[in-house]
Design a protein around this motif. Structure first.
Motif, PDB file in Angstrom:
ATOM      1  N   ALA A  51     -30.402  16.254  29.650  1.00  0.00           N
ATOM      2  CA  ALA A  51     -29.750  16.230  30.959  1.00  0.00           C
ATOM      3  C   ALA A  51     -29.148  14.850  31.204  1.00  0.00           C
ATOM      4  N   ALA A  52     -27.906  14.836  31.671  1.00  0.00           N
ATOM      5  CA  ALA A  52     -27.193  13.566  31.857  1.00  0.00           C
ATOM      6  C   ALA A  52     -26.641  13.406  33.257  1.00  0.00           C
ATOM      7  N   GLY A  53     -27.049  14.272  34.189  1.00  0.00           N
ATOM      8  CA  GLY A  53     -26.532  14.164  35.546  1.00  0.00           C
ATOM      9  C   GLY A  53     -25.039  14.396  35.574  1.00  0.00           C
ATOM     10  N   ASN A  54     -24.302  13.431  36.123  1.00  0.00           N
ATOM     11  CA  ASN A  54     -22.841  13.579  36.175  1.00  0.00           C
ATOM     12  C   ASN A  54     -22.142  12.741  35.111  1.00  0.00           C
ATOM     13  N   ARG A  55     -22.866  12.370  34.061  1.00  0.00           N
ATOM     14  CA  ARG A  55     -22.296  11.549  32.998  1.00  0.00           C
ATOM     15  C   ARG A  55     -22.194  12.325  31.685  1.00  0.00           C
ATOM     16  N   LEU A  56     -21.314  11.861  30.817  1.00  0.00           N
ATOM     17  CA  LEU A  56     -21.148  12.494  29.511  1.00  0.00           C
ATOM     18  C   LEU A  56     -22.208  12.037  28.519  1.00  0.00           C
ATOM     19  N   VAL A  57     -22.724  10.828  28.722  1.00  0.00           N
ATOM     20  CA  VAL A  57     -23.759  10.261  27.850  1.00  0.00           C
ATOM     21  C   VAL A  57     -24.952   9.890  28.715  1.00  0.00           C
ATOM     22  N   CYS A  58     -26.137  10.356  28.350  1.00  0.00           N
ATOM     23  CA  CYS A  58     -27.327  10.109  29.171  1.00  0.00           C
ATOM     24  C   CYS A  58     -27.704   8.631  29.150  1.00  0.00           C
ATOM     25  N   ALA A  59     -28.577   8.242  30.050  1.00  0.00           N
ATOM     26  CA  ALA A  59     -28.954   6.836  30.190  1.00  0.00           C
ATOM     27  C   ALA A  59     -29.599   6.291  28.921  1.00  0.00           C
ATOM     28  N   ASP A  60     -30.477   7.087  28.281  1.00  0.00           N
ATOM     29  CA  ASP A  60     -31.157   6.610  27.072  1.00  0.00           C
ATOM     30  C   ASP A  60     -30.162   6.386  25.938  1.00  0.00           C
ATOM     31  N   CYS A  61     -29.248   7.316  25.741  1.00  0.00           N
ATOM     32  CA  CYS A  61     -28.255   7.153  24.677  1.00  0.00           C
ATOM     33  C   CYS A  61     -27.294   6.014  24.998  1.00  0.00           C
ATOM     34  N   ALA A  62     -26.924   5.870  26.268  1.00  0.00           N
ATOM     35  CA  ALA A  62     -26.028   4.782  26.662  1.00  0.00           C
ATOM     36  C   ALA A  62     -26.668   3.429  26.373  1.00  0.00           C
ATOM     37  N   ALA A  63     -27.977   3.328  26.633  1.00  0.00           N
ATOM     38  CA  ALA A  63     -28.674   2.058  26.398  1.00  0.00           C
ATOM     39  C   ALA A  63     -28.750   1.715  24.913  1.00  0.00           C
ATOM     40  N   ALA A  64     -28.677   2.732  24.051  1.00  0.00           N
ATOM     41  CA  ALA A  64     -28.798   2.506  22.605  1.00  0.00           C
ATOM     42  C   ALA A  64     -27.455   2.298  21.911  1.00  0.00           C
ATOM     43  N   LEU A  65     -26.344   2.367  22.637  1.00  0.00           N
ATOM     44  CA  LEU A  65     -25.039   2.194  22.012  1.00  0.00           C
ATOM     45  C   LEU A  65     -24.893   0.770  21.477  1.00  0.00           C
ATOM     46  N   PRO A  66     -24.186   0.604  20.355  1.00  0.00           N
ATOM     47  CA  PRO A  66     -24.056  -0.731  19.736  1.00  0.00           C
ATOM     48  C   PRO A  66     -23.107  -1.637  20.509  1.00  0.00           C
TER      49      PRO A  66
END
Length: 266
Positions: A51-66
């Motif tokens: 679940a990502a709310g109103n975003r395309l990338v969830c918070a956990d995945c966003a935090a792990a982006l390089p």
């Protein structure tokens, strides 16, 4: 026939259009409607399906982006403590600074390819959000230039934009300009195409873009921010920035979503 003051894009209509001026009466209610629909229909993360709310990338995945950290402020390549690198000191580029949100690596590369080659325009807003976040993080360093820059999307050659149907840099730029409250202007055009940069080696890219751009607006004394999706060698952005500087721009910065690192730094 298209002209430099009629940018080609089709994110809202089947044909080509010119973006409405800032403050267009429909923008605020339309934005509110889109946000409301996103809240009513929660998204699943593009990367992990959580679940990502109103975003395309969830918070956990966003935090792990390089992300790009401790980089040279003039070219966005890694340096100890974020100092200006020797190459930029020895041969300064025609732009003053580069801000890059991410390293061009998995999964950022997949998301940008989905935008650029897959026509998934929703990723333009995701890309712009990452860019705005990186700009906010660099705000103290950007204080040397107190003027609000005019945002300029790196243009495509008309024939390539007709093939693709949109310019990914412009889609990112318009979202970023809106979020930052800056003007988006069409003061740069690409007057000829050529071999796609992605198909060329690092040493061939500079020759391929020489003379490719022309300034189309009044630039005297202005501050501008060139927006693109990916910076690899910097040859295209350097040629575009040089064109703006020759036309009278006082300062040009480059804002890119992702920075490719040379093989030695990969």
């Amino acid at each position: 026939m298209s002209t430099p003051d009629s940018p080609l894009s089709n994110c809202r209509t089947p044909g080509f259009y010119k973006s409405p001026p800032d403050g267009a009466w429909l923008r605020t209610p339309l934005r509110a409607l889109v946000d409301g629909l996103r809240r009513a229909l929660p998204q699943r993360c593009t990367l992990c399906t959580a679940a990502a709310g109103n975003r395309l990338v969830c918070a956990d995945c966003a935090a792990a982006l390089p992300r790009v950290a401790t980089a040279c402020p003039r070219c966005a390549l890694p340096t100890p403590g974020g100092a200006v690198c020797g190459r930029c000191l020895a041969a300064p580029a025609p732009y003053e600074a580069v801000v890059a949100a991410y390293r061009y690596a998995f999964p950022v590369d997949r998301l940008l390819k989905a935008l650029k080659y897959g026509g998934q325009l929703a990723f333009a807003e995701w890309a712009a959000a990452g860019l705005v976040e990186a700009l906010d993080a660099r705000a103290p360093a950007a204080a040397a230039d107190p003027r609000n820059p005019t945002v300029v999307a790196l243009p495509l050659a008309p024939e390539r934009q007709r093939q693709r149907g949109f310019n990914q840099a412009r889609e990112i730029a318009r979202h970023a300009a809106r979020e930052l409250g800056l003007e988006l202007a069409d003061v740069l055009a690409r007057r000829r195409g050529g071999v796609p940069q992605a198909s060329l080696g690092w040493d061939q890219r500079r020759r391929n873009v020489r003379g490719a751009f022309v300034a189309t607006g009044t630039l005297a004394g202005g501050s501008f921010a060139l927006v693109d999706d990916v910076m690899t060698t910097g040859a295209t952005l350097a040629e575009a920035a040089a064109t703006l500087r020759r036309a009278g721009a006082a300062r040009v910065d480059c804002w890119v979503v992702a920075r490719t690192f040379p093989p030695a730094l990969s």
